[in-house]
Write an enzyme that holds these catalytic residues in place. Sequence first.
Site, mmCIF file in Angstrom:
data_model
loop_
_atom_site.group_PDB
_atom_site.id
_atom_site.type_symbol
_atom_site.label_atom_id
_atom_site.label_comp_id
_atom_site.label_asym_id
_atom_site.label_seq_id
_atom_site.Cartn_x
_atom_site.Cartn_y
_atom_site.Cartn_z
ATOM 1 N N ASP A 224 58.011 61.008 11.453
ATOM 2 C CA ASP A 224 59.024 60.840 10.407
ATOM 3 C C ASP A 224 59.525 59.403 10.478
ATOM 4 O O ASP A 224 58.804 58.523 10.950
ATOM 5 C CB ASP A 224 60.154 61.861 10.584
ATOM 6 C CG ASP A 224 60.771 62.280 9.255
ATOM 7 O OD1 ASP A 224 61.252 61.383 8.535
ATOM 8 O OD2 ASP A 224 60.774 63.476 8.934
ATOM 9 N N HIS A 247 57.313 57.314 8.798
ATOM 10 C CA HIS A 247 57.732 57.136 7.411
ATOM 11 C C HIS A 247 58.433 55.809 7.176
ATOM 12 O O HIS A 247 59.047 55.612 6.131
ATOM 13 C CB HIS A 247 58.651 58.284 6.997
ATOM 14 C CG HIS A 247 57.969 59.620 6.929
ATOM 15 N ND1 HIS A 247 58.617 60.779 6.561
ATOM 16 C CD2 HIS A 247 56.678 59.973 7.181
ATOM 17 C CE1 HIS A 247 57.763 61.787 6.592
ATOM 18 N NE2 HIS A 247 56.585 61.328 6.973
#
Length: 400
Positions: A224, A247
Amino acid sequence: MAIPAGTRLIVQLLGICIACFLSINGVESNPSSEAVFDIFNYGAKTEPKFDNAQAIIKAWKAACESSGPAKVVIPAGDFMAGEVVFSGPCKAHTTTVEIQGHLLANIDPSTYTSGAWIMVQRVDNVVLTGGGIINGEGKYDWKYADGVSPLPVSLIFQEVGNSKAHNLKFVDSMGFHIEVMDSHEIDLFNLTITAPGDSPYTDGVHLTNNINVNVTDSVIATGDDCVSIGHGNQNIVVARITCGPGHGICVGNLGKQADEKDLKGVTISNCTLTGTTNGARIKTYHDSAQITASDIVFQDIQMNNVQNPIMIDQHYNSTTTTAQSKVKISNARFVNIKGSSASAVAVSLNCSSAVPCEGIELADIDLKPAGSTGPLTSACSNAKTVLKGTQSPPGPANCL
Protein backbone atom coordinates in the site's frame (compact mmCIF):
# COMPACT_ATOMS: atom_id res chain seq x y z
CA MET A 1 43.61 11.75 55.37
CA ALA A 2 43.73 7.98 55.00
CA ILE A 3 40.43 6.07 55.18
CA PRO A 4 40.58 3.33 57.84
CA ALA A 5 40.58 -0.20 56.45
CA GLY A 6 37.37 -1.04 58.31
CA THR A 7 35.54 1.89 56.72
CA ARG A 8 36.72 0.88 53.24
CA LEU A 9 35.41 -2.63 53.85
CA ILE A 10 31.99 -1.31 54.89
CA VAL A 11 31.77 0.85 51.74
CA GLN A 12 32.70 -2.11 49.55
CA LEU A 13 30.09 -4.32 51.22
CA LEU A 14 27.41 -1.63 50.75
CA GLY A 15 28.27 -1.44 47.05
CA ILE A 16 27.99 -5.21 46.72
CA CYS A 17 24.63 -5.21 48.52
CA ILE A 18 23.20 -2.45 46.30
CA ALA A 19 24.35 -4.28 43.17
CA CYS A 20 22.77 -7.51 44.47
CA PHE A 21 19.50 -5.70 45.21
CA LEU A 22 19.37 -4.21 41.73
CA SER A 23 20.16 -7.55 40.12
CA ILE A 24 17.50 -9.37 42.10
CA ASN A 25 14.94 -6.78 40.96
CA GLY A 26 15.85 -7.14 37.31
CA VAL A 27 18.03 -4.04 37.06
CA GLU A 28 21.55 -4.21 35.70
CA SER A 29 24.20 -1.61 36.45
CA ASN A 30 25.44 0.51 33.56
CA PRO A 31 28.55 2.70 33.46
CA SER A 32 26.52 5.52 31.82
CA SER A 33 24.11 5.48 34.82
CA GLU A 34 21.33 4.21 32.56
CA ALA A 35 19.31 1.52 34.31
CA VAL A 36 18.93 -1.57 32.11
CA PHE A 37 15.91 -3.86 32.30
CA ASP A 38 16.44 -7.13 30.40
CA ILE A 39 13.21 -8.96 29.59
CA PHE A 40 14.86 -12.27 30.56
CA ASN A 41 14.79 -11.01 34.15
CA TYR A 42 11.00 -10.71 33.87
CA GLY A 43 10.27 -14.20 32.61
CA ALA A 44 10.88 -13.96 28.86
CA LYS A 45 11.59 -17.16 26.96
CA THR A 46 12.62 -17.95 23.39
CA GLU A 47 10.25 -20.91 23.20
CA PRO A 48 8.21 -20.64 19.94
CA LYS A 49 4.76 -20.83 21.56
CA PHE A 50 5.53 -18.83 24.70
CA ASP A 51 3.87 -15.39 24.72
CA ASN A 52 6.39 -12.83 25.99
CA ALA A 53 4.00 -9.88 26.09
CA GLN A 54 3.75 -9.78 29.88
CA ALA A 55 7.51 -10.08 30.36
CA ILE A 56 8.05 -7.12 28.00
CA ILE A 57 5.34 -5.05 29.70
CA LYS A 58 6.75 -5.79 33.17
CA ALA A 59 10.22 -4.69 32.04
CA TRP A 60 8.70 -1.50 30.60
CA LYS A 61 6.80 -0.69 33.80
CA ALA A 62 9.95 -1.12 35.87
CA ALA A 63 11.91 1.09 33.48
CA CYS A 64 9.13 3.66 33.39
CA GLU A 65 9.24 3.95 37.20
CA SER A 66 13.00 4.40 37.22
CA SER A 67 14.16 7.79 38.49
CA GLY A 68 16.81 8.25 35.78
CA PRO A 69 17.36 7.22 32.16
CA ALA A 70 16.21 3.66 31.60
CA LYS A 71 16.47 1.02 28.93
CA VAL A 72 14.37 -2.06 28.20
CA VAL A 73 16.44 -4.67 26.38
CA ILE A 74 14.94 -7.33 24.14
CA PRO A 75 18.10 -9.33 23.50
CA ALA A 76 19.12 -11.50 20.56
CA GLY A 77 16.77 -14.40 19.92
CA ASP A 78 13.23 -15.07 18.69
CA PHE A 79 10.46 -13.82 20.97
CA MET A 80 6.78 -14.36 20.18
CA ALA A 81 4.52 -11.76 21.76
CA GLY A 82 0.90 -10.74 21.69
CA GLU A 83 -0.40 -7.23 22.42
CA VAL A 84 2.20 -5.02 24.10
CA VAL A 85 1.37 -1.60 25.58
CA PHE A 86 4.11 0.85 26.60
CA SER A 87 2.06 3.32 28.60
CA GLY A 88 3.03 6.46 30.48
CA PRO A 89 3.65 8.97 31.82
CA CYS A 90 7.04 7.83 33.08
CA LYS A 91 9.33 9.04 35.86
CA ALA A 92 12.36 8.19 33.71
CA HIS A 93 13.64 11.20 31.78
CA THR A 94 14.25 9.04 28.70
CA THR A 95 13.07 5.48 28.20
CA THR A 96 14.72 3.42 25.48
CA VAL A 97 13.39 0.14 24.13
CA GLU A 98 16.33 -1.62 22.51
CA ILE A 99 15.14 -4.43 20.27
CA GLN A 100 18.19 -6.50 19.41
CA GLY A 101 16.37 -9.71 18.58
CA HIS A 102 13.43 -10.85 16.48
CA LEU A 103 9.93 -10.05 17.72
CA LEU A 104 7.17 -12.16 16.17
CA ALA A 105 3.50 -11.30 16.54
CA ASN A 106 0.85 -13.65 17.86
CA ILE A 107 -0.94 -14.63 14.65
CA ASP A 108 -4.44 -14.63 16.20
CA PRO A 109 -5.87 -11.17 15.37
CA SER A 110 -8.68 -11.57 17.91
CA THR A 111 -6.18 -11.26 20.76
CA TYR A 112 -5.51 -7.58 19.95
CA THR A 113 -7.92 -5.19 21.66
CA SER A 114 -6.42 -1.76 20.88
CA GLY A 115 -5.86 -2.02 17.13
CA ALA A 116 -2.13 -2.32 17.68
CA TRP A 117 0.41 -5.02 18.26
CA ILE A 118 2.83 -2.62 19.97
CA MET A 119 1.30 0.56 21.39
CA VAL A 120 3.29 3.48 22.80
CA GLN A 121 0.84 5.87 24.42
CA ARG A 122 0.67 8.97 26.63
CA VAL A 123 4.40 9.19 27.21
CA ASP A 124 7.25 11.49 26.18
CA ASN A 125 10.94 10.95 25.45
CA VAL A 126 10.80 7.37 24.18
CA VAL A 127 13.38 5.86 21.84
CA LEU A 128 12.79 2.61 19.95
CA THR A 129 15.95 1.25 18.37
CA GLY A 130 18.36 -1.67 18.50
CA GLY A 131 18.78 -3.10 15.01
CA GLY A 132 16.22 -5.86 15.52
CA ILE A 133 13.25 -7.13 13.53
CA ILE A 134 9.56 -6.50 14.25
CA ASN A 135 7.71 -9.21 12.33
CA GLY A 136 3.92 -8.86 12.18
CA GLU A 137 3.46 -12.33 10.64
CA GLY A 138 0.84 -10.81 8.36
CA LYS A 139 0.88 -13.67 5.89
CA TYR A 140 -1.36 -15.59 8.26
CA ASP A 141 -3.96 -12.81 8.54
CA TRP A 142 -4.09 -10.85 5.26
CA LYS A 143 -6.91 -13.15 4.15
CA TYR A 144 -9.10 -11.39 6.75
CA ALA A 145 -8.40 -7.89 5.39
CA ASP A 146 -11.62 -6.30 4.15
CA GLY A 147 -10.89 -2.56 4.30
CA VAL A 148 -13.60 -2.11 6.95
CA SER A 149 -12.17 -3.70 10.09
CA PRO A 150 -8.45 -2.87 10.08
CA LEU A 151 -5.99 -5.51 11.16
CA PRO A 152 -3.58 -4.62 14.00
CA VAL A 153 -0.87 -2.04 13.30
CA SER A 154 2.61 -3.26 14.18
CA LEU A 155 3.56 -0.05 16.02
CA ILE A 156 1.39 2.89 17.08
CA PHE A 157 2.56 6.12 18.71
CA GLN A 158 -0.49 7.75 20.31
CA GLU A 159 -0.30 10.97 22.32
CA VAL A 160 3.48 10.76 22.33
CA GLY A 161 5.98 13.62 22.37
CA ASN A 162 9.67 14.13 21.66
CA SER A 163 10.26 10.52 20.65
CA LYS A 164 12.08 8.49 18.02
CA ALA A 165 12.11 5.16 16.22
CA HIS A 166 15.21 4.28 14.23
CA ASN A 167 17.53 1.47 13.21
CA LEU A 168 14.78 -1.15 13.10
CA LYS A 169 13.36 -3.49 10.48
CA PHE A 170 9.60 -3.96 10.14
CA VAL A 171 8.39 -7.01 8.22
CA ASP A 172 4.95 -8.23 7.10
CA SER A 173 2.64 -6.27 9.39
CA MET A 174 -0.93 -7.46 9.68
CA GLY A 175 -2.18 -3.92 9.00
CA PHE A 176 -0.17 -0.70 8.77
CA HIS A 177 3.45 -1.07 9.81
CA ILE A 178 3.71 2.23 11.73
CA GLU A 179 1.03 4.73 12.68
CA VAL A 180 1.58 8.03 14.49
CA MET A 181 -1.45 9.89 15.83
CA ASP A 182 -2.16 12.83 18.11
CA SER A 183 1.57 13.27 18.70
CA HIS A 184 4.28 15.91 18.35
CA GLU A 185 8.02 16.11 17.73
CA ILE A 186 8.41 12.57 16.37
CA ASP A 187 11.40 11.39 14.31
CA LEU A 188 11.25 8.16 12.29
CA PHE A 189 14.49 7.43 10.45
CA ASN A 190 16.84 4.68 9.28
CA LEU A 191 13.99 2.18 9.04
CA THR A 192 13.46 -0.71 6.66
CA ILE A 193 9.81 -1.64 6.09
CA THR A 194 8.94 -4.55 3.81
CA ALA A 195 5.90 -6.60 2.84
CA PRO A 196 4.85 -8.28 -0.43
CA GLY A 197 3.55 -5.95 -3.12
CA ASP A 198 0.15 -7.66 -3.03
CA SER A 199 -0.30 -7.50 0.75
CA PRO A 200 -3.47 -5.49 1.55
CA TYR A 201 -3.55 -2.27 3.60
CA THR A 202 0.06 -2.59 4.72
CA ASP A 203 1.03 1.11 4.59
CA GLY A 204 4.59 1.75 5.66
CA VAL A 205 3.96 4.86 7.76
CA HIS A 206 0.59 6.55 8.33
CA LEU A 207 0.22 9.91 10.10
CA THR A 208 -2.93 11.43 11.63
CA ASN A 209 -3.35 14.67 13.58
CA ASN A 210 0.29 15.36 14.45
CA ILE A 211 2.59 18.36 14.72
CA ASN A 212 6.24 18.28 13.67
CA VAL A 213 6.87 14.74 12.44
CA ASN A 214 9.89 13.75 10.31
CA VAL A 215 10.01 10.52 8.29
CA THR A 216 13.44 10.28 6.70
CA ASP A 217 16.24 8.10 5.34
CA SER A 218 14.28 4.87 5.08
CA VAL A 219 13.51 2.08 2.63
CA ILE A 220 9.83 1.17 2.31
CA ALA A 221 8.43 -1.59 0.09
CA THR A 222 4.85 -2.67 0.86
CA GLY A 223 1.47 -3.45 -0.66
CA ASP A 224 0.00 0.00 0.00
CA ASP A 225 1.21 3.59 0.48
CA CYS A 226 4.85 3.88 1.48
CA VAL A 227 3.91 6.99 3.48
CA SER A 228 0.36 8.29 3.87
CA ILE A 229 -0.37 11.64 5.53
CA GLY A 230 -3.91 11.99 6.80
CA HIS A 231 -5.95 14.83 8.24
CA GLY A 232 -4.93 17.17 11.05
CA ASN A 233 -1.21 17.06 10.35
CA GLN A 234 0.97 20.17 10.55
CA ASN A 235 4.63 20.61 9.67
CA ILE A 236 5.37 17.17 8.28
CA VAL A 237 8.67 16.34 6.53
CA VAL A 238 9.17 13.21 4.43
CA ALA A 239 12.64 13.05 2.90
CA ARG A 240 15.09 10.61 1.33
CA ILE A 241 12.64 7.73 1.15
CA THR A 242 13.19 4.85 -1.25
CA CYS A 243 9.68 3.62 -2.10
CA GLY A 244 8.48 0.63 -4.08
CA PRO A 245 6.63 -1.57 -4.56
CA GLY A 246 3.51 0.06 -3.16
CA HIS A 247 1.06 2.85 -3.89
CA GLY A 248 3.54 5.71 -3.65
CA ILE A 249 3.66 8.66 -1.23
CA CYS A 250 0.27 10.17 -0.52
CA VAL A 251 -1.37 13.11 1.19
CA GLY A 252 -4.69 11.52 2.11
CA ASN A 253 -7.12 10.02 2.40
CA LEU A 254 -8.83 13.25 3.42
CA GLY A 255 -12.51 13.86 4.13
CA LYS A 256 -13.62 10.35 5.01
CA GLN A 257 -14.84 11.17 8.54
CA ALA A 258 -17.10 14.02 9.62
CA ASP A 259 -14.77 15.24 12.40
CA GLU A 260 -11.55 15.60 10.44
CA LYS A 261 -9.23 18.59 10.91
CA ASP A 262 -7.37 20.82 8.45
CA LEU A 263 -3.98 19.77 7.09
CA LYS A 264 -1.24 22.33 6.61
CA GLY A 265 2.46 22.22 5.87
CA VAL A 266 3.72 18.99 4.25
CA THR A 267 7.08 18.76 2.48
CA ILE A 268 8.05 15.59 0.61
CA SER A 269 11.50 15.79 -0.99
CA ASN A 270 14.46 13.85 -2.37
CA CYS A 271 12.56 10.57 -2.67
CA THR A 272 12.85 7.78 -5.24
CA LEU A 273 9.80 5.79 -6.31
CA THR A 274 10.18 2.64 -8.39
CA GLY A 275 7.39 0.52 -9.87
CA THR A 276 4.67 2.06 -7.70
CA THR A 277 1.04 2.37 -8.76
CA ASN A 278 1.08 6.08 -7.90
CA GLY A 279 3.74 8.69 -7.35
CA ALA A 280 3.16 12.07 -5.74
CA ARG A 281 -0.53 11.95 -4.89
CA ILE A 282 -3.15 13.98 -3.03
CA LYS A 283 -6.48 12.21 -2.59
CA THR A 284 -9.78 13.14 -0.97
CA TYR A 285 -13.10 11.40 -0.60
CA HIS A 286 -16.00 12.39 -2.84
CA ASP A 287 -18.77 13.27 -0.35
CA SER A 288 -16.51 14.69 2.33
CA ALA A 289 -16.34 16.89 5.38
CA GLN A 290 -15.49 20.55 4.76
CA ILE A 291 -11.79 20.96 5.58
CA THR A 292 -8.69 22.48 3.98
CA ALA A 293 -5.39 21.01 2.78
CA SER A 294 -2.75 23.65 2.12
CA ASP A 295 0.98 24.30 1.71
CA ILE A 296 1.91 20.91 0.28
CA VAL A 297 5.21 20.45 -1.57
CA PHE A 298 6.49 17.47 -3.58
CA GLN A 299 10.02 18.37 -4.63
CA ASP A 300 13.04 16.62 -6.16
CA ILE A 301 11.28 13.30 -6.74
CA GLN A 302 12.65 10.57 -9.02
CA MET A 303 10.00 8.40 -10.67
CA ASN A 304 11.04 5.07 -12.19
CA ASN A 305 8.30 3.28 -14.16
CA VAL A 306 5.60 4.81 -11.99
CA GLN A 307 1.92 4.87 -12.90
CA ASN A 308 0.23 8.21 -12.22
CA PRO A 309 3.45 10.06 -11.31
CA ILE A 310 1.63 13.31 -10.40
CA MET A 311 -1.95 13.06 -9.26
CA ILE A 312 -4.64 15.00 -7.43
CA ASP A 313 -7.73 12.80 -7.07
CA GLN A 314 -10.69 14.44 -5.36
CA HIS A 315 -13.07 11.71 -6.46
CA TYR A 316 -11.51 8.85 -4.53
CA ASN A 317 -13.94 6.00 -3.94
CA SER A 318 -16.52 7.75 -6.11
CA THR A 319 -18.23 4.61 -7.40
CA THR A 320 -21.14 4.91 -4.99
CA THR A 321 -22.07 8.61 -5.29
CA THR A 322 -21.51 11.66 -7.45
CA ALA A 323 -21.38 14.11 -4.51
CA GLN A 324 -18.33 16.36 -4.78
CA SER A 325 -15.50 16.57 -2.28
CA LYS A 326 -15.52 19.59 0.05
CA VAL A 327 -11.81 19.37 0.86
CA LYS A 328 -10.28 22.65 -0.34
CA ILE A 329 -6.78 22.08 -1.75
CA SER A 330 -4.57 25.16 -2.12
CA ASN A 331 -0.90 26.01 -2.56
CA ALA A 332 0.20 22.56 -3.67
CA ARG A 333 3.51 22.51 -5.54
CA PHE A 334 5.10 19.78 -7.66
CA VAL A 335 8.71 20.82 -8.31
CA ASN A 336 11.50 18.99 -10.13
CA ILE A 337 9.68 15.72 -10.73
CA LYS A 338 11.66 13.54 -13.14
CA GLY A 339 11.81 10.02 -14.49
CA SER A 340 9.45 7.70 -16.34
CA SER A 341 5.70 7.14 -16.39
CA ALA A 342 4.06 3.75 -16.90
CA SER A 343 0.76 5.38 -17.90
CA ALA A 344 -0.03 7.75 -20.75
CA VAL A 345 -1.59 10.38 -18.47
CA ALA A 346 1.46 11.33 -16.41
CA VAL A 347 -0.07 14.42 -14.78
CA SER A 348 -3.67 14.28 -13.57
CA LEU A 349 -5.29 17.12 -11.63
CA ASN A 350 -8.81 15.90 -10.94
CA CYS A 351 -10.17 18.46 -8.49
CA SER A 352 -13.59 19.09 -7.01
CA SER A 353 -16.11 21.31 -8.75
CA ALA A 354 -17.52 22.26 -5.34
CA VAL A 355 -14.19 23.67 -4.09
CA PRO A 356 -11.76 23.88 -7.04
CA CYS A 357 -8.04 23.58 -6.37
CA GLU A 358 -6.10 26.85 -6.22
CA GLY A 359 -2.42 27.64 -6.46
CA ILE A 360 -1.37 24.33 -8.04
CA GLU A 361 2.19 24.82 -9.26
CA LEU A 362 4.00 22.54 -11.72
CA ALA A 363 7.67 23.46 -12.08
CA ASP A 364 10.42 21.60 -13.94
CA ILE A 365 8.46 18.45 -14.74
CA ASP A 366 10.46 16.08 -16.93
CA LEU A 367 8.72 12.72 -17.38
CA LYS A 368 9.37 10.26 -20.20
CA PRO A 369 7.43 7.18 -21.30
CA ALA A 370 8.40 3.90 -19.66
CA GLY A 371 8.82 1.27 -22.37
CA SER A 372 6.18 1.54 -25.08
CA THR A 373 3.92 3.83 -23.02
CA GLY A 374 3.13 7.14 -24.61
CA PRO A 375 3.04 9.73 -25.83
CA LEU A 376 2.54 11.27 -22.41
CA THR A 377 -0.21 13.79 -21.71
CA SER A 378 -1.70 15.83 -18.88
CA ALA A 379 -5.31 16.01 -17.68
CA CYS A 380 -6.96 18.71 -15.62
CA SER A 381 -10.34 19.65 -14.19
CA ASN A 382 -11.34 22.31 -11.68
CA ALA A 383 -7.81 23.53 -10.94
CA LYS A 384 -6.07 26.89 -11.12
CA THR A 385 -2.53 26.10 -12.23
CA VAL A 386 0.82 27.87 -12.43
CA LEU A 387 3.39 26.44 -14.85
CA LYS A 388 7.12 27.13 -14.51
CA GLY A 389 10.25 25.85 -16.22
CA THR A 390 10.31 22.55 -18.11
CA GLN A 391 6.93 20.97 -18.83
CA SER A 392 7.21 17.44 -20.21
CA PRO A 393 4.51 16.44 -20.89
CA PRO A 394 3.01 19.87 -21.57
CA GLY A 395 1.42 21.06 -18.37
CA PRO A 396 -2.29 21.75 -18.12
CA ALA A 397 -3.47 25.35 -18.26
CA ASN A 398 -6.07 26.65 -15.84
CA CYS A 399 -9.08 24.35 -16.07
CA LEU A 400 -11.58 26.00 -13.77
